[in-house]
Design a protein around this motif. Structure first.
Motif, short mmCIF file in Angstrom:
data_model
loop_
_atom_site.label_atom_id
_atom_site.label_comp_id
_atom_site.label_asym_id
_atom_site.label_seq_id
_atom_site.Cartn_x
_atom_site.Cartn_y
_atom_site.Cartn_z
N ASN A 1 0.83 -1.19 0.00
CA ASN A 1 0.00 0.00 0.00
C ASN A 1 0.87 1.24 0.00
O ASN A 1 2.11 1.16 0.01
CB ASN A 1 -0.96 -0.01 1.19
CG ASN A 1 -0.23 -0.12 2.54
OD1 ASN A 1 0.83 0.49 2.72
ND2 ASN A 1 -0.78 -0.90 3.45
N SER B 1 1.48 3.46 2.27
CA SER B 1 2.33 3.62 3.46
C SER B 1 3.61 2.79 3.34
O SER B 1 4.69 3.23 3.76
CB SER B 1 1.55 3.22 4.72
OG SER B 1 0.49 4.12 4.96
N PHE C 1 -2.25 7.55 -3.14
CA PHE C 1 -1.43 8.37 -2.25
C PHE C 1 -2.19 9.55 -1.66
O PHE C 1 -1.70 10.19 -0.72
CB PHE C 1 -0.16 8.80 -2.97
CG PHE C 1 0.84 7.70 -3.09
CD1 PHE C 1 1.74 7.45 -2.07
CD2 PHE C 1 0.85 6.85 -4.18
CE1 PHE C 1 2.64 6.40 -2.15
CE2 PHE C 1 1.73 5.80 -4.28
CZ PHE C 1 2.64 5.57 -3.26
N GLU D 1 -4.67 9.14 0.07
CA GLU D 1 -5.07 8.61 1.38
C GLU D 1 -4.00 8.82 2.44
O GLU D 1 -4.29 8.74 3.64
CB GLU D 1 -5.41 7.13 1.25
CG GLU D 1 -6.56 6.84 0.29
CD GLU D 1 -6.80 5.35 0.09
OE1 GLU D 1 -6.08 4.56 0.73
OE2 GLU D 1 -7.69 4.99 -0.70
N VAL D 2 -2.77 9.06 2.03
CA VAL D 2 -1.67 9.26 2.98
C VAL D 2 -0.98 10.60 2.70
O VAL D 2 0.22 10.74 2.87
CB VAL D 2 -0.65 8.11 2.91
CG1 VAL D 2 -1.27 6.80 3.38
CG2 VAL D 2 -0.09 7.95 1.48
N GLU D 3 -1.76 11.58 2.31
CA GLU D 3 -1.18 12.84 1.85
C GLU D 3 -0.38 13.55 2.95
O GLU D 3 0.66 14.15 2.69
CB GLU D 3 -2.28 13.76 1.32
CG GLU D 3 -1.74 14.92 0.51
CD GLU D 3 -2.81 15.61 -0.31
OE1 GLU D 3 -2.44 16.35 -1.23
OE2 GLU D 3 -4.00 15.42 -0.04
N ASP D 4 -0.87 13.50 4.19
CA ASP D 4 -0.13 14.15 5.28
C ASP D 4 1.23 13.50 5.48
O ASP D 4 2.24 14.18 5.67
CB ASP D 4 -0.94 14.07 6.58
CG ASP D 4 -2.13 15.00 6.58
OD1 ASP D 4 -2.12 15.97 5.78
OD2 ASP D 4 -3.08 14.78 7.35
N ASP D 5 1.25 12.16 5.43
CA ASP D 5 2.51 11.43 5.60
C ASP D 5 3.44 11.70 4.42
O ASP D 5 4.66 11.83 4.59
CB ASP D 5 2.23 9.93 5.72
CG ASP D 5 3.44 9.14 6.21
OD1 ASP D 5 4.39 9.77 6.74
OD2 ASP D 5 3.44 7.90 6.08
#
Length: 247
Positions: free
Chosen positions: A5, A7, A202, A204-208
């Motif tokens: 995924n 992450s 990506f 879904e993990v934009e902050d990271d």
């Protein structure tokens, strides 16, 4: 096949960056940094000079060589770095400046895809003409030789856009191997569908992703991470996908 995924990709990218920091002088990644910096300097200049354009041509040639595009019978390996000048001049224009992504929220949704596809076609057409010219002439005999078979490599243009603007992944073999492991099955060539699925994953993990970009400071200027320029989002994604594609 084990699935991955977004992450997982970011974690792999962070590990790769950590390894690069440990052996800066021996990392081919620095050729990407210098290429990207050359084009950023060119775009930020009030007026493009011949010196800046020459540096961009050479930086692009070195980057492409370190990323495997000058190996074997590649047509670009038979040419001087000046073959890249039309692309340098094109990318230095105001028209394509906004395609140079920065680490900011919302970049995945704000990509000017129409402009991107126009650029992709223009870059591909240029190298197609160069390839035809290279393979239609035999320098040892001074006569016409065989014509090229098939189009320009489908990874040449993505690698150029990655190295100059940081706006699309490389779509090389290792990237594609990772793409097949995504649940959404990201297509393995540069296309509208491929980018949409990749960007959705990506988002879904934009902050990271934003945080990871901020941690990846350029190493090639000053060394030791003293530069204030950070890796653009697509480069971070490409690094992680490349790493996982070797598993």
């Amino acid at each position: 096949m084990e699935s991955i995924n977004a992450s997982d990709v970011l974690e792999a990218a962070r590990k790769m960056y950590s390894n690069i920091k440990e052996r800066e002088k021996c990392s081919g990644e620095l050729s990407w940094e210098r290429c990207y910096q050359s084009f950023r300097e060119l775009q930020n200049a009030a007026r493009a000079s011949e010196r800046l354009e020459d540096e961009a041509c050479l930086s692009l040639a070195v980057y492409l060589a370190s990323y495997g595009m000058y190996r074997g019978s590649s047509f670009v390996s038979r040419c001087d770095a000046s073959i890249h000048r039309p692309i340098v001049e094109m990318l230095a224009s105001e028209e394509y400046r906004e395609l140079a992504f920065r680490a900011q929220k919302g970049f995945l949704q704000s990509v000017d895809r129409e402009r991107l596809w126009k650029l992709e076609k223009r870059v591909s057409a240029h190298y197609g003409e160069v390839r035809t010219e290279v393979f239609s002439w035999d320098p040892t005999e001074g006569t016409k030789a065989r014509k090229p078979v098939g189009p320009v490599s489908q990874i040449l243009v993505p690698k150029i856009l990655l190295g100059t603007l940081g706006c699309v992944p490389a779509y090389d073999a290792r990237f594609c191997k990772s793409a097949k492991k995504f649940a959404s099955r990201v297509p393995c060539s540069l296309s509208e569908n491929s980018l949409v699925k990749l960007y959705e994953a990506f988002s879904e993990v934009e902050d990271d992703l934003e945080r990871t970009c901020g941690e990846m400071v350029f190493l090639s200027a000053g060394g030791g991470g003293s530069n204030d320029l950070t890796y653009p989002p697509v480069k971070v994604i490409d690094m992680g996908m490349w790493c996982l594609g070797g598993c």
